[in-house]
Design an enzyme around this catalytic site. Sequence first.
Site, PDB file in Angstrom:
ATOM      1  N   PHE A  29      11.529  -5.087  11.684  1.00 22.25           N
ATOM      2  CA  PHE A  29      11.318  -5.639  10.174  1.00 22.25           C
ATOM      3  C   PHE A  29      12.281  -4.811   9.029  1.00 22.25           C
ATOM      4  CE2 PHE A  29       8.475  -6.230   6.623  1.00 22.25           C
ATOM      5  CZ  PHE A  29       8.376  -7.445   6.667  1.00 22.25           C
ATOM      6  N   ASP A  33       5.117  -1.544  16.025  1.00 21.47           N
ATOM      7  CA  ASP A  33       4.675  -2.170  15.061  1.00 21.47           C
ATOM      8  C   ASP A  33       4.230  -3.356  15.632  1.00 21.47           C
ATOM      9  OD1 ASP A  33       4.321  -3.773  12.628  1.00 21.47           O
ATOM     10  OD2 ASP A  33       5.972  -2.752  11.551  1.00 21.47           O
ATOM     11  N   LYS A  41      -1.632 -11.384   8.284  1.00 24.47           N
ATOM     12  CA  LYS A  41      -0.892 -12.286   8.940  1.00 24.47           C
ATOM     13  C   LYS A  41      -1.968 -13.103   9.840  1.00 24.47           C
ATOM     14  CE  LYS A  41       3.308 -10.129   8.501  1.00 24.47           C
ATOM     15  NZ  LYS A  41       4.300  -9.089   8.864  1.00 24.47           N
ATOM     16  N   ARG A  56      11.317 -20.686   9.958  1.00 27.11           N
ATOM     17  CA  ARG A  56      10.011 -20.248  10.817  1.00 27.11           C
ATOM     18  C   ARG A  56       8.866 -21.086  10.812  1.00 27.11           C
ATOM     19  NH1 ARG A  56       8.671 -13.948   9.958  1.00 27.11           N
ATOM     20  NH2 ARG A  56       7.838 -14.970   8.098  1.00 27.11           N
TER      21      ARG A  56
HETATM   22  C1  LIG Z   1       4.489  -8.093   7.870  1.00 28.59           C
HETATM   23  C2  LIG Z   1       5.149  -6.811   8.373  1.00 28.59           C
HETATM   24  C3  LIG Z   1       5.109  -5.639   7.954  1.00 28.59           C
HETATM   25  C4  LIG Z   1       4.547  -5.647   6.518  1.00 28.59           C
HETATM   26  O1  LIG Z   1       4.760  -4.435   5.908  1.00 28.59           O
HETATM   27  P1  LIG Z   1       3.749  -4.021   4.531  1.00 28.59           P
HETATM   28  O2  LIG Z   1       4.314  -2.480   4.318  1.00 28.59           O
HETATM   29  O3  LIG Z   1       2.200  -4.273   5.015  1.00 28.59           O
HETATM   30  O4  LIG Z   1       4.126  -4.681   3.493  1.00 28.59           O
HETATM   31  C5  LIG Z   1       5.680  -4.557   8.404  1.00 28.59           C
HETATM   32  N1  LIG Z   1       6.129  -4.681   9.703  1.00 28.59           N
HETATM   33  C6  LIG Z   1       6.389  -5.788  10.245  1.00 28.59           C
HETATM   34  C7  LIG Z   1       6.747  -6.045  11.798  1.00 28.59           C
HETATM   35  C8  LIG Z   1       5.820  -6.927   9.735  1.00 28.59           C
HETATM   36  O5  LIG Z   1       5.675  -8.346  10.369  1.00 28.59           O
END
Ligand SMILES: *Cc1c(COP(=O)(O)O)cnc(C)c1O
Length: 417
Positions: A122, A202, A228, A377
């Site tokens: 991400f 993560d 989510k 998606r």
């Molecule tokens: C949605 C998501 C985030 C979100 O990060 P925030 O700091 O809570 O906005 C982080 N990492 C992954 C892999 C995600 O899917």
Amino acid sequence: MIDEARALDAADPLATFRDRFVISDPDTIYLDGNSLGRMPKAAADVFDRLKSEWGDRLVRGWGEGWYGLPQRLGAKIAGLIGAELDEVIVCDSTSVNLYKLVVAGLEFNEGRRAVITDETNFPSDLYVLRGGLRQSWHWAISLPSGPDGFVLSDDFVKSLALQGDRSAMLALSHTAFKSGYVYPMESLTAEAHRFGALSLWDISHSVGAMPLELGKCGVDLAVGCTYKYLNGGPGSPAFLFVRRGLQEKLGNPIRGWFGRKDPFSFATEYEPADGLNRFLSGTPPILSMAAAEPGIDLVLEAGTEAVRAKSVLQTEYLVRLFDRYLEPLGFALNSPRDPALRGSHVSLSHPLALPIDLALIHEVNVVPDFRMPDNLRLGVAPLYTRFVDLHGGVMRIKRVVEEGIYEKYLGRASAVT
Ligand SMILES: *Cc1c(COP(=O)(O)O)cnc(C)c1O
């Protein structure tokens, strides 16, 4: 294929969970639960309760349940991810928690400087891993993904081996946010350990969509979000996991009074709280944290095994719909075909994915999302997505393409979806 969808819905053991969510417009086909889950009906009751907790009880609320909320919700999430009750705490955003754990892990694994990750991670994670580390003289190595949208385990092993005793941490997203590819947590964690590196996962795109076994896999550190598949609401706070054996050895780089031993001593010297509490920083956002509880409860009630079983059936059905109706229209499958390697969304690429996405949202009441450069998606949230929704969604995608409904959106820029 609609008959198949109806039969699958009729046989679905989780079918009644849909009634537990707010669904104000039954014609909307919502396929973005992997970005923001639907609102549980019970969240409205929490808002009512919070009105009196805040309005009537005021600061007394801290002693009447607010103070222990990060730990109490953490213990619930622990039940979803194969962790011990005192190994998870809810706080801050995923990005901030990632920063805290990366820096803490690097300080602990002193002398080792290389963090290994990959480009499918991400973006926020990559920013934290790269930028956040400059000040501490570490470097992040992000391996480029192969044609299938992920990095082979062997390539991680090679990178760990190349760094040798400089390998500090393997930091990956368990389910890739674009392709939906799921990394093998247990074997990659073992490889990281073989080279003396910590493992940090993560699990934002996995939690609530599949069972996870952080303890069994020997994971050291993890972060994840609650808005989510846990349906916690927009901006609901994230969580972090630290293996119990490491908790007393790590320090929180964002020191704050809530992470201090006995914060209400208001002592001027910082002394870390015991266990995971030290990973709190400032005052927890009680309103959004409390509102996240019903969504977590729903997943606990359904059970992650049952959620995963339905998710696999649903993404398989979706891939069959793609084969039959969308591939002939120029779409390509960007997610693994093998359900064992796939999370709970299916990513399709198309050169006109953005205008198609906009036409779906604005013209035909389907809400998927678009990810650069060409990914549409389609998220499956087993607690409220029906098989007929998947069928209906694909039929509307087909119509948008066949009837040129997307043409109006050619050249438009993307906004948030
Ligand atoms: C949605 C998501 C985030 C979100 O990060 P925030 O700091 O809570 O906005 C982080 N990492 C992954 C892999 C995600 O899917």
